[in-house]
Design an enzyme around this catalytic site. Structure first.
Site, PDB file in Angstrom:
ATOM      1  N   ARG A   1      -2.590  -6.099   3.489  1.00 43.58           N
ATOM      2  CA  ARG A   1      -2.440  -5.238   4.657  1.00 43.58           C
ATOM      3  C   ARG A   1      -1.014  -5.254   5.221  1.00 43.58           C
ATOM      4  O   ARG A   1      -0.404  -4.206   5.357  1.00 43.58           O
ATOM      5  CB  ARG A   1      -3.437  -5.614   5.756  1.00 43.58           C
ATOM      6  CG  ARG A   1      -3.416  -4.606   6.911  1.00 43.58           C
ATOM      7  CD  ARG A   1      -4.408  -4.963   7.994  1.00 43.58           C
ATOM      8  NE  ARG A   1      -3.897  -5.967   8.901  1.00 43.58           N
ATOM      9  CZ  ARG A   1      -3.140  -5.709   9.981  1.00 43.58           C
ATOM     10  NH1 ARG A   1      -2.814  -4.481  10.276  1.00 43.58           N
ATOM     11  NH2 ARG A   1      -2.724  -6.682  10.746  1.00 43.58           N
TER      12      ARG A   1
ATOM     13  N   HIS B   1      -6.015  -4.760   1.545  1.00 40.11           N
ATOM     14  CA  HIS B   1      -6.570  -5.730   2.489  1.00 40.11           C
ATOM     15  C   HIS B   1      -7.178  -6.952   1.819  1.00 40.11           C
ATOM     16  O   HIS B   1      -8.249  -7.422   2.175  1.00 40.11           O
ATOM     17  CB  HIS B   1      -7.602  -5.059   3.415  1.00 40.11           C
ATOM     18  CG  HIS B   1      -6.978  -4.066   4.360  1.00 40.11           C
ATOM     19  ND1 HIS B   1      -6.226  -2.993   3.929  1.00 40.11           N
ATOM     20  CD2 HIS B   1      -6.985  -3.989   5.705  1.00 40.11           C
ATOM     21  CE1 HIS B   1      -5.802  -2.306   4.970  1.00 40.11           C
ATOM     22  NE2 HIS B   1      -6.234  -2.875   6.059  1.00 40.11           N
TER      23      HIS B   1
ATOM     24  N   SER C   1      -5.962   3.880   5.647  1.00 41.97           N
ATOM     25  CA  SER C   1      -5.591   2.471   5.497  1.00 41.97           C
ATOM     26  C   SER C   1      -5.103   2.140   4.090  1.00 41.97           C
ATOM     27  O   SER C   1      -4.149   1.398   3.924  1.00 41.97           O
ATOM     28  CB  SER C   1      -6.788   1.572   5.805  1.00 41.97           C
ATOM     29  OG  SER C   1      -7.095   1.621   7.171  1.00 41.97           O
TER      30      SER C   1
ATOM     31  N   PHE D   1     -14.974  -4.963   0.114  1.00 39.71           N
ATOM     32  CA  PHE D   1     -16.005  -3.987  -0.230  1.00 39.71           C
ATOM     33  C   PHE D   1     -15.944  -3.635  -1.716  1.00 39.71           C
ATOM     34  O   PHE D   1     -16.975  -3.452  -2.364  1.00 39.71           O
ATOM     35  CB  PHE D   1     -15.859  -2.731   0.623  1.00 39.71           C
ATOM     36  CG  PHE D   1     -15.786  -3.021   2.100  1.00 39.71           C
ATOM     37  CD1 PHE D   1     -16.621  -3.973   2.679  1.00 39.71           C
ATOM     38  CD2 PHE D   1     -14.866  -2.372   2.906  1.00 39.71           C
ATOM     39  CE1 PHE D   1     -16.549  -4.255   4.039  1.00 39.71           C
ATOM     40  CE2 PHE D   1     -14.786  -2.652   4.269  1.00 39.71           C
ATOM     41  CZ  PHE D   1     -15.626  -3.596   4.841  1.00 39.71           C
TER      42      PHE D   1
ATOM     43  N   ARG E   1       0.835  -1.222   0.000  1.00 34.90           N
ATOM     44  CA  ARG E   1       0.000   0.000   0.000  1.00 34.90           C
ATOM     45  C   ARG E   1       0.855   1.251   0.000  1.00 34.90           C
ATOM     46  O   ARG E   1       0.482   2.274  -0.587  1.00 34.90           O
ATOM     47  CB  ARG E   1      -0.908   0.083   1.209  1.00 34.90           C
ATOM     48  CG  ARG E   1      -1.367  -1.198   1.797  1.00 34.90           C
ATOM     49  CD  ARG E   1      -2.189  -0.919   3.027  1.00 34.90           C
ATOM     50  NE  ARG E   1      -1.634  -1.514   4.221  1.00 34.90           N
ATOM     51  CZ  ARG E   1      -1.980  -1.157   5.451  1.00 34.90           C
ATOM     52  NH1 ARG E   1      -2.828  -0.178   5.630  1.00 34.90           N
ATOM     53  NH2 ARG E   1      -1.460  -1.764   6.487  1.00 34.90           N
TER      54      ARG E   1
ATOM     55  N   GLU F   1     -19.722   2.641  -1.051  1.00 39.37           N
ATOM     56  CA  GLU F   1     -18.854   2.079  -2.082  1.00 39.37           C
ATOM     57  C   GLU F   1     -19.536   1.962  -3.437  1.00 39.37           C
ATOM     58  O   GLU F   1     -18.914   2.159  -4.490  1.00 39.37           O
ATOM     59  CB  GLU F   1     -18.339   0.705  -1.638  1.00 39.37           C
ATOM     60  CG  GLU F   1     -17.439   0.736  -0.394  1.00 39.37           C
ATOM     61  CD  GLU F   1     -18.211   0.918   0.916  1.00 39.37           C
ATOM     62  OE1 GLU F   1     -19.456   0.764   0.920  1.00 39.37           O
ATOM     63  OE2 GLU F   1     -17.571   1.198   1.949  1.00 39.37           O
TER      64      GLU F   1
ATOM     65  N   ASP G   1      -9.073  -8.588  12.343  1.00 39.89           N
ATOM     66  CA  ASP G   1     -10.429  -8.120  12.043  1.00 39.89           C
ATOM     67  C   ASP G   1     -11.356  -9.273  11.662  1.00 39.89           C
ATOM     68  O   ASP G   1     -12.578  -9.161  11.749  1.00 39.89           O
ATOM     69  CB  ASP G   1     -10.399  -7.086  10.912  1.00 39.89           C
ATOM     70  CG  ASP G   1     -10.177  -5.671  11.451  1.00 39.89           C
ATOM     71  OD1 ASP G   1     -10.377  -5.465  12.669  1.00 39.89           O
ATOM     72  OD2 ASP G   1      -9.791  -4.798  10.664  1.00 39.89           O
TER      73      ASP G   1
END
Ligand SMILES: Cc1ncc(C[n+]2csc(CCOP(=O)(O)OP(=O)(O)O)c2C)c(N)n1
Lengths: 312, 274
Positions: free
Chosen positions: A163, A105, A33, A79, A6, A54, A113
């Protein structure tokens, strides 16, 4: 050495933004994030926080793309690929719009999570949509390089990032060829085809195998669609046995893509190392990788099995 | 205000468009007459008076855009586009046929003048928001119109887009809400009531006017783009009649999505002869 894909994405995006004024970035309240916050800082007028919405975000991206912009859209993989799946299909892929969905992620290494935030289906879902290019870079180096590659693809792109920091596979991008399997290790007994963070684990598996006298070729498949079928068939022909490894369900991802190709063009024994037909759970990334059998040892074991099968 | 003579011209266009719509759907053997007929005056007003367009150059960057979010009204849009010269009227009779440029629902890659791919309800307004944003970023002077169904407002994505348009202060966006009161399974008030519309859109930060959606004068006045640049998006709630113009279809829920057979088609065309 490890580096976050990322971070590499965000840096490359800012660099791209400097060169290409038509690049705009959208996020859905996850810009810290996904790291798109860095682009927002550099180009506040070209960043749109669409809020926790989204489906609307992907639709806005379609409208921007239809008006000459090149939107990079980021949120978590689950998502992006599923909450907004039909928006991607109808508003973006069907009209072949140049929207780049860069989802962070991906996989189970999301960690604590748990299943709600992990994503093991995205490659399968996205691969089934016509016109879509599907990319899972092996590391941060490739991620940064890929940002500059995907910008001009004449259709939509889905690119998955992770992540945690990912082991660095490529010191620099000089060996990378867009869309091609990168052969990281020569070998003729079996070929290990990995994608994403499993590429480095395939390399580790090849070292385990070498100690047992097995010469494993290792190929990195970062573009799952369109698949570099020529290289996959050539490697299958040379080695006669194939293992695929991915941080994704064994349904729909790299393993499926390779099997679809080889079943029709050059059938050889194949084992798919991936997540079974189950949901993830909370845990530390490394614990989860071990729990779901995504380890170098598991890849090596699968390799020995396909070698036995080709010999019998 | 409409100029003298314009009204008659528009009424005549609407009559011709309605006949095209019915013939197209009749020949195709399937399609959506009810929601196509309810928005004919809206589309005719837009394409023949309000919108700045160049039918001979559909990709003209400065053109005003219409997003047909209720994509199942494609026959009405196609008929208006053909009458406006985007493609030959004869092509209308290929609707829904294999190889046709006129797909069952709008396809921006196939049909000249079509701006987006719609058909899955709830998605068009988001795309219109994206277009309006792009226009503003580029300092372009185009206006974006988006036609939404009243039943379509049951989709959550519509309200996401409504919120976003107000947040981004998109004064270059106008929604026309085709408020015919019906959806597939019955009246919207019975199926899942999305009303009251003016209160809801205003609460989301939009300007709202209500008009008779078959009255060209009211439509023209409400759809003209704002004289001075505005920062508030606008919704025109157009009160319409589903199936408008065909006696046996008007306000009849069963004519949402079926084609008239040859005899009923003949009767409908006769009713629209003048
Ligand atoms: C996402 C989605 N769900 C369901 C449908 C099927 N469908 C087509 S038209 C329609 C009713 C639309 O009602 P409304 O928006 O009021 O349109 P109108 O009455 O003006 O035709 C439905 C449910 C669809 N096209 N898209």
């Amino acid at each position: 050495m490890k580096r976050h894909t990322r971070d590499a994405y965000a840096e490359a995006l800012v660099e791209l933004g400097r060169k290409r004024p038509e690049v705009v970035v959208l996020d859905a309240d996850l810009s810290v994030s996904t790291r798109t916050a860095r682009f927002a800082e550099a180009f506040p007028d070209r960043f749109f926080n669409c809020g926790i919405a989204e489906q609307n975000m992907l639709g806005i991206a379609a409208g921007l793309a239809a008006s000459g912009k090149i939107p990079f859209v980021s949120t978590f993989a689950v998502f992006a690929s599923m909450r907004a799946c039909e928006q991607i299909r109808q508003s973006i892929a069907y009209p072949r719009l140049k929207v780049r969905v860069v989802a962070s992620h991906g996989g189970i290494t999301v960690g604590a999570d748990g299943a709600s935030h992990q994503c093991t289906e995205d490659a399968g879902v996205m691969r089934a949509i016509p016109n879509m290019t599907v990319v899972i870079p092996a590391d941060a180096t490739e991620t940064a390089w890929a940002v500059h590659q995907i910008v001009d693809i004449p259709g939509p792109v889905y690119m998955r990032l992770g992540r945690p920091a990912a082991p660095v596979v490529y010191p620099d991008a000089s060996r990378l060829r867009w869309g091609k399997v990168t052969l990281l290790r020569e070998g003729s007994d079996v070929v290990l085809l990995g994608t994403g963070i499993m590429v480095s684990r395939c390399l580790e598996a090849s070292a385990i195998l070498e100690a047992e006298g097995v010469e494993a070729a290792v190929g990195a498949v970062s573009v799952l669609k369109p698949l570099d079928e020529e290289s996959v068939v050539a490697l299958a022909r040379r080695c006669g046995a194939v293992v695929t490894a991915e941080e994704h369900s064994v349904i729909g991802g790299l393993g499926s893509a390779v099997c679809e190709c080889l079943a029709e063009r050059y059938p050889v024994p194949v084992r798919r190392v991936g997540i079974g037909d189950v949901f993830g759970q909370s845990g530390e990334p490394d614990q989860l990788l071990a729990h779901y059998g995504l380890t170098p040892e598991a890849i090596a074991e699968a390799a020995l099995e396909v070698i036995r099968r080709k010999q019998s | 205000m409409l100029k003298d003579g314009q009204l008659q011209f528009l009424q005549e266009k609407a009559r011709v468009v309605r006949r095209h719509v019915l013939r197209m759907i009749g020949l195709a053997g399937s399609g959506h007459p009810g929601g196509s007929l309810s928005c004919v005056e809206v589309l005719v007003t837009l394409y023949f008076t309000v919108m700045r367009i160049r039918p001979e150059d559909p990709g003209w960057p400065e053109r005003d855009r219409l997003v047909l979010s209720k994509g199942h009204a494609a026959p009405a849009l196609y008929a208006v586009l053909a009458e406006r010269g985007y493609f030959p009227v004869e092509e209308l009779w290929t609707l829904r046929k294999l190889g046709s440029r006129l797909q069952g629902h709008p396809d921006m890659r196939k049909t000249p003048g079509v701006e987006v791919c719609t058909g899955s309800l709830g998605q068009g307004l988001s795309q219109a928001v994206g277009m309006a944003l792009a226009g503003r970023m580029d300092g372009a002077d185009f206006h974006v119109y988006c036609l939404v169904g009243d039943g379509e407002c049951e989709e959550g994505q519509i309200w996401e887009a409504v919120m976003a348009a107000a947040h981004y202060r998109l004064g270059n966006l106008t929604v026309i809400l085709d408020h015919n009161g019906l959806q597939i399974d019955g009246p919207i008030r019975q199926v899942l009531c999305p009303e009251p519309f003016p209160e809801k859109w205003r609460a989301f930060g939009w300007e709202c006017v209500e008009v008779d959606g078959h009255d060209f004068g009211q439509l023209y006045d409400s759809l003209l783009r704002p004289e001075r640049p505005s920062s508030v998006p606008r919704v025109v709630v157009a009160h319409t009649v589903k199936g408008k113009g065909v006696s046996y279809m008007e306000n009849r829920v069963e004519w949402h999505g079926k084609a008239p057979g040859p005899e009923l088609l003949r009767i409908a065309l006769e009713e629209l002869e003048r």
